[in-house]
Design a protein around this motif. Structure first.
Motif, PDB file in Angstrom:
ATOM      1  N   ASN A  17      -5.634   6.812  -3.828  1.00 30.00           N
ATOM      2  CA  ASN A  17      -4.674   7.027  -2.739  1.00 30.00           C
ATOM      3  C   ASN A  17      -3.715   5.851  -2.714  1.00 30.00           C
ATOM      4  O   ASN A  17      -3.619   5.107  -3.693  1.00 30.00           O
ATOM      5  CB  ASN A  17      -5.398   7.216  -1.389  1.00 30.00           C
ATOM      6  N   ASN A  18      -3.022   5.659  -1.614  1.00 33.73           N
ATOM      7  CA  ASN A  18      -2.029   4.594  -1.552  1.00 33.73           C
ATOM      8  C   ASN A  18      -2.651   3.204  -1.387  1.00 33.73           C
ATOM      9  O   ASN A  18      -1.926   2.206  -1.376  1.00 33.73           O
ATOM     10  CB  ASN A  18      -1.062   4.835  -0.393  1.00 33.73           C
ATOM     11  N   GLU A  19      -3.985   3.113  -1.275  1.00 33.99           N
ATOM     12  CA  GLU A  19      -4.647   1.829  -1.096  1.00 33.99           C
ATOM     13  C   GLU A  19      -5.638   1.493  -2.202  1.00 33.99           C
ATOM     14  O   GLU A  19      -5.894   0.323  -2.461  1.00 33.99           O
ATOM     15  CB  GLU A  19      -5.407   1.807   0.240  1.00 33.99           C
ATOM     16  N   ALA A  22       0.216   1.999  -6.272  1.00 36.55           N
ATOM     17  CA  ALA A  22      -1.100   2.373  -6.794  1.00 36.55           C
ATOM     18  C   ALA A  22      -0.961   2.986  -8.182  1.00 36.55           C
ATOM     19  O   ALA A  22      -1.751   2.700  -9.092  1.00 36.55           O
ATOM     20  CB  ALA A  22      -1.788   3.347  -5.844  1.00 36.55           C
ATOM     21  N   SER A  23       0.042   3.824  -8.349  1.00 30.29           N
ATOM     22  CA  SER A  23       0.280   4.456  -9.645  1.00 30.29           C
ATOM     23  C   SER A  23       0.701   3.423 -10.692  1.00 30.29           C
ATOM     24  O   SER A  23       0.258   3.465 -11.844  1.00 30.29           O
ATOM     25  CB  SER A  23       1.352   5.540  -9.510  1.00 30.29           C
ATOM     26  N   GLN A  51       0.833  -1.201   0.000  1.00 31.51           N
ATOM     27  CA  GLN A  51       0.000   0.000   0.000  1.00 31.51           C
ATOM     28  C   GLN A  51       0.874   1.260   0.000  1.00 31.51           C
ATOM     29  O   GLN A  51       1.112   1.891   1.021  1.00 31.51           O
ATOM     30  CB  GLN A  51      -0.935  -0.031   1.210  1.00 31.51           C
ATOM     31  N   THR A  52       1.326   1.574  -1.207  1.00 33.69           N
ATOM     32  CA  THR A  52       2.123   2.783  -1.419  1.00 33.69           C
ATOM     33  C   THR A  52       1.566   3.534  -2.617  1.00 33.69           C
ATOM     34  O   THR A  52       0.920   2.947  -3.504  1.00 33.69           O
ATOM     35  CB  THR A  52       3.600   2.449  -1.681  1.00 33.69           C
ATOM     36  N   VAL A  53       1.820   4.828  -2.658  1.00 33.46           N
ATOM     37  CA  VAL A  53       1.383   5.633  -3.792  1.00 33.46           C
ATOM     38  C   VAL A  53       2.063   5.143  -5.064  1.00 33.46           C
ATOM     39  O   VAL A  53       1.459   5.117  -6.145  1.00 33.46           O
ATOM     40  CB  VAL A  53       1.693   7.118  -3.543  1.00 33.46           C
TER      41      VAL A  53
END
Length: 624
Positions: free
Chosen positions: A247-249, A220-221, A215-217
């Motif tokens: 978001n990061n999740e 996610a990107s 769970q990091t930006v």
């Protein structure tokens, strides 16, 4: 704040499960297949670090009013439900709501519906209505549900029923089973459906949730970028991706139009996308997938990954289209169909006809193609001897993006679709009780057999006056009698019923009673839909040919497509008086609003002018 708390708690639950599953996958539950080891050692897929969110049906409810009954309604007893309905009517400006409720031509009903995953704003859905268990109403036949807004519904500690966020609205004629007798089977007579009577006022969101440790930006990107490289549309000349990192999740997904009738497959293909992969790694994985594709046990996963790869995954799929194994042919042809390859049309058509267990998947895949060869395959099935194959092909044609004149609506009634197909094959009349009110005549010159005497609803009668002529008459209190004389052709009788104000339930009752009396020359079918989850006998190839394995019966490991899913029914009288179950998903910061404070202007707008009168006439209530 409370809804926000529960939303993030649900996400936390998903991540905890993902964490446990990740441990199992990496340890004791790892596949021992050499192909799997080769694949997992080189490529990390989106499905390895995310879980889907929003892939479950949700329930919405309301308390509504059915009008137009023929004296079979009742004045509801004092209760929370009645008070809720009175409050709604007063908010809408209806004067003397208790006078209207006292009419035996009206009935208080519980309204329920299920929103399928991925439903979009403006999409239609089925609505179910039933009277409360303590009601004195004896039948809903001939009734019309006035405009009702559906959302979260629950009884609170203050003794009142409160409505939360609104997700849809519903209205329309109530379809009660023609076989339901109010004297002998009151329960059946006091429940019904409004096919396609609901309209979604909001789109349900799909999303991907990153697992713990991922769970990091940045991740996610990466996931969003991987999805957008493979799935996108063009708007005003600009490429628009189907994923957005929130978001990061959380990564929010939009549905690609090609997968609108098979959302579960769309999500599975996305989970089969590589997060990042070099060209040599992709070629190495394709080589491994080619071997997996020839095995019916591993072919489902291999075909999804090749479909996710895109154009580079097409050659291995084409190689197995002539496989002796029907499962392998199906998985390959499905993937090619969603890649819009015309080579998929012929094998899908053959599989749909020959294998009932494959039919639902093959027809759905054909409907997703923008190809005239796929349309030709579906046209050929319209003359099949199988009612399921014929109607399945017809429904697939109606959702194809290519326009087909054969599926054009005859536009004879505002509450149902009507089609007369000039096709070969045995005569067939098909009606639906789910998703879309629809009548399809397979064969142009079908006729009723005389003598005939039928009640079409509560106000219309269909009787034969001679071997070649039928009278369609309407009798209503306070109105002049009306009559139409037509031939015995089914098409002419249906049109006459609609001209006299008959609704979809009236026409369906006519057809069902005619069939029961032996008054139809051809076959009559209700919801002849292809079904998922059927078993079939698996075969294996041998030196002498193809041998049946009688000891093995299996089912396809694929989710049911939305195109042929019959919406779930949940009409249980035992639920009366219980606290409504909270099942509608909530996004963060959603407003919590009670029914008394929410201004819903159109609710009961059709009876606003009746509040000041001493009685409610059903004919006026239902007038446009």
């Amino acid at each position: 704040m409370i809804r926000r708390y529960f939303f993030w708690c649900s996400l936390l639950g998903v991540t905890v499960i993902l964490s446990a599953c990740s441990w199992l996958d990496s340890g004791t539950m790892r596949s021992q297949s050499p192909e799997d080891d080769a694949e997992e050692s080189t490529t990390r897929l989106i499905g390895d670090i995310v879980a889907p969110f929003g892939l479950y049906p949700v329930r919405i409810e309301a308390v509504g009013l059915v009008t137009g009954l023929d004296g079979t309604g009742s004045d509801p007893a004092p209760s929370e439900l009645r008070q809720h309905l009175v409050d709604e009517m007063q908010i809408r400006g209806v004067e003397n709501p208790n006078t209207i409720l006292a009419s035996r031509n009206c009935a208080l009903v519980l309204v329920q519906a299920t929103l399928r995953p991925g439903i979009q704003k403006g999409d239609r859905f089925d609505v179910e209505v039933r009277v409360p268990s303590q009601s004195e109403t004896t039948s809903l036949r001939g009734g019309y549900l006035l405009e009702t807004r559906l959302g979260e519904l629950g009884a609170m500690e203050d003794g009142y029923i409160h409505t939360g966020r609104i997700y849809g609205q519903a209205e329309g004629p109530v379809l009660v089973s023609p076989s339901a007798d109010a004297q002998q089977d009151r329960i059946q007579a006091c429940q019904g459906r409004i096919l396609g009577g609901g309209i979604a006022t909001q789109s349900r969101k799909l999303a991907l949730v990153l697992s713990p440790g991922n769970q990091t930006v940045f991740n996610a990107s990466r996931v969003a970028n991987a999805v957008n490289r493979r799935f996108h549309v063009y708007r005003n000349g600009l490429q628009v991706g189907m994923a957005k990192a929130i978001n990061n999740e959380l990564i929010e997904l939009k549905i690609l139009p090609r997968y609108k009738d098979n959302v579960a497959r769309y999500v599975e293909v996305i989970r089969a996308l590589a997060i990042s992969e070099t060209s040599p790694q992709r070629m190495q994985r394709i080589t491994a997938l080619k071997g997996m594709l020839r095995n019916p046990d591993t072919a489902p996963r291999a075909s999804l990954q090749l479909e996710a790869i895109g154009p580079d995954g097409i050659p291995p799929l084409l190689e197995v289209l002539d496989s002796k194994d029907p499962e392998v042919r199906l998985y390959a042809a499905e993937a090619l169909a969603y890649l819009d390859r015309s080579e998929a049309a012929r094998p899908l058509g053959e599989l749909a006809v020959q294998y009932p267990a494959f039919r639902v998947y093959a027809l759905t895949a054909l409907s997703a193609m923008q190809d005239y060869l796929a349309m030709e395959q579906l046209h050929e099935m319209l003359s099949s001897s199988s009612a399921e194959t014929r109607y399945g092909a017809f429904r697939a044609l109606t959702v194809m993006s290519l326009q087909d004149p054969i599926t054009a609506d005859q536009n004879i009634g505002r509450d149902f679709r009507y089609h007369v197909l000039d096709v070969a094959g045995p005569p067939l009349i098909h009606v639906t009780t789910s998703r879309q009110a629809e009548i399809v005549l397979f064969g142009k010159n079908q006729e009723f057999l005389t003598p005939l005497a039928i009640d079409a609803g509560t106000k219309i009668m269909v009787t034969s006056v001679s071997p070649n002529q039928i009278s369609v008459s309407r009798f209503a209190v306070g109105q002049a009698d009306q009559k139409r004389l037509v031939s015995t052709k089914v098409d002419e009788v249906i049109r006459a019923i609609v001209e006299l104000g008959g609704t979809y339930p009236d026409v369906v009752q006519t057809l069902q009673e005619a069939k029961a009396q032996g008054g139809l020359s051809g076959r009559f079918a209700v919801d002849a839909l292809p079904k998922a989850g059927r078993t079939y006998q698996r075969t294996i190839a041998s030196e002498e040919g193809v041998m049946p394995v009688s000891a093995v019966e299996t089912t396809l490991s694929e989710p049911a497509p939305d195109l042929f899913t019959k919406e779930r029914q949940h009409t249980s009288p035992q639920e009366d008086g219980k606290k409504a179950e909270k099942t509608v998903e909530e996004a963060p910061n959603s407003p919590k609003t009670s029914a008394k404070k929410r201004n819903r202007e159109n609710f009961f707008s059709k009876i606003r002018s009746l509040g000041s009168k001493k009685s409610a006439e059903p004919q006026k209530v239902n007038a446009e």
